[in-house]
Design an enzyme around this catalytic site. Structure first.
Site, PDB file in Angstrom:
ATOM      1  N   CYS A 101       0.835  -1.199   0.000  1.00 45.07           N
ATOM      2  CA  CYS A 101       0.000   0.000   0.000  1.00 45.07           C
ATOM      3  C   CYS A 101       0.872   1.252   0.000  1.00 45.07           C
ATOM      4  O   CYS A 101       0.611   2.204  -0.744  1.00 45.07           O
ATOM      5  CB  CYS A 101      -0.936  -0.010   1.205  1.00 45.07           C
ATOM      6  SG  CYS A 101      -2.127   1.360   1.229  1.00 45.07           S
ATOM      7  N   CYS A 199      -6.301  -4.036   6.919  1.00 43.95           N
ATOM      8  CA  CYS A 199      -7.457  -3.142   6.851  1.00 43.95           C
ATOM      9  C   CYS A 199      -8.612  -3.737   6.062  1.00 43.95           C
ATOM     10  O   CYS A 199      -9.778  -3.463   6.377  1.00 43.95           O
ATOM     11  CB  CYS A 199      -7.050  -1.797   6.258  1.00 43.95           C
ATOM     12  SG  CYS A 199      -6.562  -1.825   4.518  1.00 43.95           S
TER      13      CYS A 199
END
Length: 371
Positions: A101, A199
């Site tokens: 990410c 997440c």
């Protein structure tokens, strides 16, 4: 300087944005929408990037008096992080989605868009320090608060990215001081729990999440000699060093627990063995980057960190024919292909690579050689 403050909805990014404002920068806040599950809500400290987080980020921006936008990066996040995560596990590797990410979304796609829009830098709430060396080149260093240091997950950044990045929290001695500052500024996220786990898997059930996407398939669990000692419902559910969740029908000869030593996706086989067999004498990979200046020599001493919260290990690194290899002074305790190894010189990040090959420090006994 025009600064784009990446605001996750947490206390760290809110205070980082506030400090950027205090420094006199022209700051704009942005929250990244990384999921298209519109009803997604945060569950305590699990998950992030939810509707609740977006609203918290907007309230913080309003309090600071800065413009605020939400950017939809859900497709890019799905392709570059989630699909990569599934593919890596399916290939028997253990990926770190936070690294991907940072590498592909926060400091690639977002920074690229920010520069195109005329911003000079992106500001985040990561705990790391940027310093300038004698020649004027930027260096990435560990944060003052070692417990909150995030230089490991930032090891994927390049020199060009560092030149357009701000980390206002790096010199803060503790997270408690950040929360106290947020409260003093009237930010409602002052005592919001930190996010944990992956997440996009907020319930923490990685095995179940992968099973839904990859499916299940019965396979063998074998020891280091190849003898079948159990079965499983999908090799993707296992990672090197794992002890729990093993369905072993044959106990070890010495009665001691066994651990996952290797995952073989092609044959859908999981290899187990004693804890001492996790000792790793060398790791290597060809997917590497330098964080700032590249090492002057092809072989150099360094400290190596193989997990976000692992202790660094003294080692010798060598670059040979496009492959970066590391031999620790003391063997690593279980390294899986797909993990990221970050190299340090003291507190300075040298660079990183994705582990492709590992060499065990414990030789395999053949069936004939077994006592």
């Amino acid at each position: 300087m025009r600064v784009l403050a990446a605001m996750s909805g947490g206390v760290d990014s809110a205070v980082a944005a506030a400090r950027a404002v205090d420094a006199g920068h022209d700051v704009t806040g942005v929250h990244l929408a990384l999921s298209r599950a519109g009803g997604t809500l945060r569950a305590g400290s699990r998950g992030c990037c939810t509707i609740e987080d977006a609203m918290d980020a907007r309230r913080a921006a309003d309090r600071l008096g800065i413009p605020f936008y939400v950017w939809d990066f859900s497709e890019r996040f799905r392709d570059d992080v989630i699909e990569d995560f599934v593919a890596e596990y399916s290939a028997g590797r253990t990926p770190n989605p936070c690294m991907r990410c940072n590498e592909r979304i926060k400091f690639a796609a977002v920074l690229e868009k920010a520069l195109d829009l005329g911003f000079d830098a992106v500001c985040t709430g990561h705990y790391a320090i940027l310093r300038t060396d004698e020649s004027g080149a930027l260096e990435l260093h560990r944060a003052s608060d070692n417990a909150k240091d995030q230089s490991y997950v930032l090891g994927v950044l390049t020199a060009d990215q560092l030149a357009h990045t701000l980390f206002p929290l790096g010199d803060t001695p503790s997270k408690a001081l950040v929360r106290a500052e947020a409260e003093a500024r009237g930010l409602t996220v002052a005592h919001k729990p930190d996010s944990h786990d992956i997440c996009f898997i907020p319930d923490g059930d990685t095995r179940g999440w992968l099973a839904d996407r990859v499916g299940t398939a019965t396979g063998d669990i074998v020891d280091r000699t190849g003898a079948v000692v159990g079965s499983h419902e999908g090799a993707h559910a296992f990672t090197v060093g794992q002890r729990r969740g093993l369905s072993l029908g044959v106990p070890a000869p010495d009665g001691k627990p066994r651990f996952v030593l290797e995952v073989r996706p092609v044959s859908n086989t999981v290899v187990v063995g004693p804890k001492e067999a996790l000792a790793t004498a060398e790791i290597s990979g060809d997917r590497f980057t330098w964080t700032g200046r590249a090492p002057a020599a092809s072989e150099f001493p360094c400290d190596v960190q193989i997990r976000a919260h692992a202790d660094p290990v003294a080692a010798t690194a060598r670059l040979d024919d496009g492959v970066l290899s590391v031999r620790p002074d003391i063997p690593f305790d279980g390294v899986a292909p797909g993990q990221t190894a970050v190299l340090y010189d003291g507190t300075r990040v040298i660079g990183q690579f994705t582990v492709a090959e590992t060499v065990s420090a414990v030789p395999v006994l053949s069936v004939a050689a077994r006592p």
